[in-house]
Design a protein around this motif. Structure first.
Motif, PDB file in Angstrom:
ATOM      1  N   GLU A 222       0.637   4.317   0.700  1.00 26.97           N
ATOM      2  CA  GLU A 222       0.566   5.292   1.790  1.00 26.97           C
ATOM      3  C   GLU A 222       1.140   4.749   3.092  1.00 26.97           C
TER       4      GLU A 222
ATOM      5  N   ASN B 171       4.015  -2.194   5.756  1.00 19.06           N
ATOM      6  CA  ASN B 171       3.813  -3.071   4.606  1.00 19.06           C
ATOM      7  C   ASN B 171       4.379  -4.461   4.827  1.00 19.06           C
TER       8      ASN B 171
ATOM      9  N   HIS C 255       0.865  -1.176   0.000  1.00 22.28           N
ATOM     10  CA  HIS C 255       0.000   0.000   0.000  1.00 22.28           C
ATOM     11  C   HIS C 255       0.902   1.226   0.000  1.00 22.28           C
TER      12      HIS C 255
END
Length: 425
Positions: free
Chosen positions: A113, A119, A111
């Protein structure tokens, strides 16, 4: 015991058809309004169908490292996406025993952001790992990826190389039973690629299974014992890796010392660069696929520019038939050429270089072509575009019956200087 069994697998695509998305009220009203003013053609529309895979069957024993090779568009990535459950097959099936860790594209499962730390946990959860398992391997993952300084930085700010480092570290260290690796390792630097290949070897020796797709024949030869060759969605060879590599290289390259590109073969992303021909010429200027090592060899790249290009360099990579790089050379390597052709006007060009005599050893070689603006854009590249043979008759040392090792056979200048001699009795 088999980790993977694939039976009659096939994947069909309808070219030009868009996937149906979730319809909104606005979409429904627009479609209704449009249908009032548009008549459908009476003739039945023609469907353009592409089978990306067809009748693919093979078994992979547990702990085996299987190589998968083929030209671009052969179906390699489609096969891995099916086995990773990213896409569904049109026909056939695959039996998979155990968790699959996939590294198909840069940043898959990340992801943008979220930070690198977040992550790792997200990717581990996607792979089916418990939080305790991820925490147990966390420090090892960070150390392998070499991104510790950026661990709490959102991954959207990572370079493609950093993406690969972290993605591979997660996929390889969270111990899936089957590790699926596509060509993404080409993004990393040479040192990290070597590190990844070593890790995949460790994974296989630990009894887990690896499916490895690569255009790097040296990596395929070093890492795998068995390899599948795909062509136009079908298996054309399945056997020991050395034989598979020889089969692929013998059939995947253009012979006769020349490659001509038709307009439909050139991707739209190459614009404004249009490759025309790549030629190998002997000392008499003849296009040929057999040259003598004792004579110079000329390589010509003809191309057209449809608009001016800044910083363009056109060059070649020379490789052995096993994919080992001999050298790379570009038409603006010379500083004077670089300055003169800083901006190349629109028009037709031929970039020509000469491989000097007494350089290459006997054997088969491959030429790849590249057109790019350094660190700005790659306009065009085709690997293994032309193959040619070097005849070593008359080369230095050819009076010895031995086969000389190495990819080059230079005529070096030697001197024999007696320092002290004994008088004859």
């Amino acid at each position: 015991m088999y980790a993977l069994r694939v039976h009659d697998l096939g994947k069909r695509y309808h070219l030009g058809r868009q996937m149906d998305a979730y319809a909104t009220l606005r979409d429904a009203l627009a479609q209704a309004a449009t249908s009032l003013f548009r008549r459908r053609a009476a003739a039945r529309p023609r469907e353009d169908i592409l089978w990306a895979l067809r009748h693919v069957s093979f078994d992979v024993p547990q702990g085996k490292v299987l190589g998968i090779i083929g030209r671009n568009g052969a179906g390699k990535s489609t096969l891995l996406k099916i086995l990773s459950r990213v896409t569904e097959p049109t026909e056939g099936y695959a039996e998979i025993r155990g968790r699959v860790g996939s590294l198909l594209e840069v940043g898959t499962g990340f992801h943008p952001e979220l930070t690198g730390r977040e992550n790792i946990y997200l990717n581990g959860a996607i792979l089916g790992m418990r939080r305790e398992e991820i925490e147990h391997k966390f420090d090892e993952i960070v150390a392998f990826s070499e991104i510790g300084r950026f661990l709490d930085t959102p991954v959207k700010r990572y370079s493609s190389g950093m993406y690969v480092r972290l993605a591979f570290a997660v996929a390889a260290h969270l111990e899936p039973e089957i590790l699926v690796v596509d060509e993404v390792l080409a993004v990393g630097d040479a040192a990290f690629q070597k590190k990844c290949l070593g890790r995949m070897s460790d994974v296989a020796q630990g009894g887990r299974t690896v499916l490895f797709v690569s255009h790097n024949m040296s990596a395929i030869l070093n890492l795998t014992e068995e390899t599948i060759v795909l062509d136009k969605g079908r298996i054309v060879f399945h056997g020991p890796t050395p034989e598979a590599v020889d089969h692929y290289l013998a059939t995947a390259v253009h012979g006769a010392g020349e490659r001509t590109w038709q307009p439909e073969e050139i991707p739209a992303s190459a614009y404004p660069f249009q490759p025309l021909t790549l030629r190998v010429k002997d000392a008499r200027g003849r296009v040929t696929d057999t040259v003598r090592s004792t004579e110079p060899v000329t390589v010509e790249v003809a191309y057209r520019l449809h608009q001016p290009v800044q910083g363009l360099r056109v060059g070649i990579y020379l490789l052995s038939m096993r994919g080992e790089y001999v050298f790379a050379s570009f038409d603006t390597d010379d500083a004077e050429h670089y300055q003169r052709w800083a901006t190349r006007p629109a028009g037709r060009y031929v970039s020509r270089c000469v491989i000097p005599a007494d350089l290459l050893n006997g054997g088969r070689y491959l030429l790849s072509v590249n057109a790019s603006a350094y660190r700005v854009k790659r306009y065009f590249q085709e690997d293994n575009a032309v193959a040619f043979h070097v005849d070593a008759t008359g080369a230095p040392g050819s009076h010895w019956p031995e086969k000389r090792v190495g990819l080059i056979r230079p005529r070096l200048t030697w001197a024999i200087e007696p320092q002290e001699t004994e008088a004859a009795p």
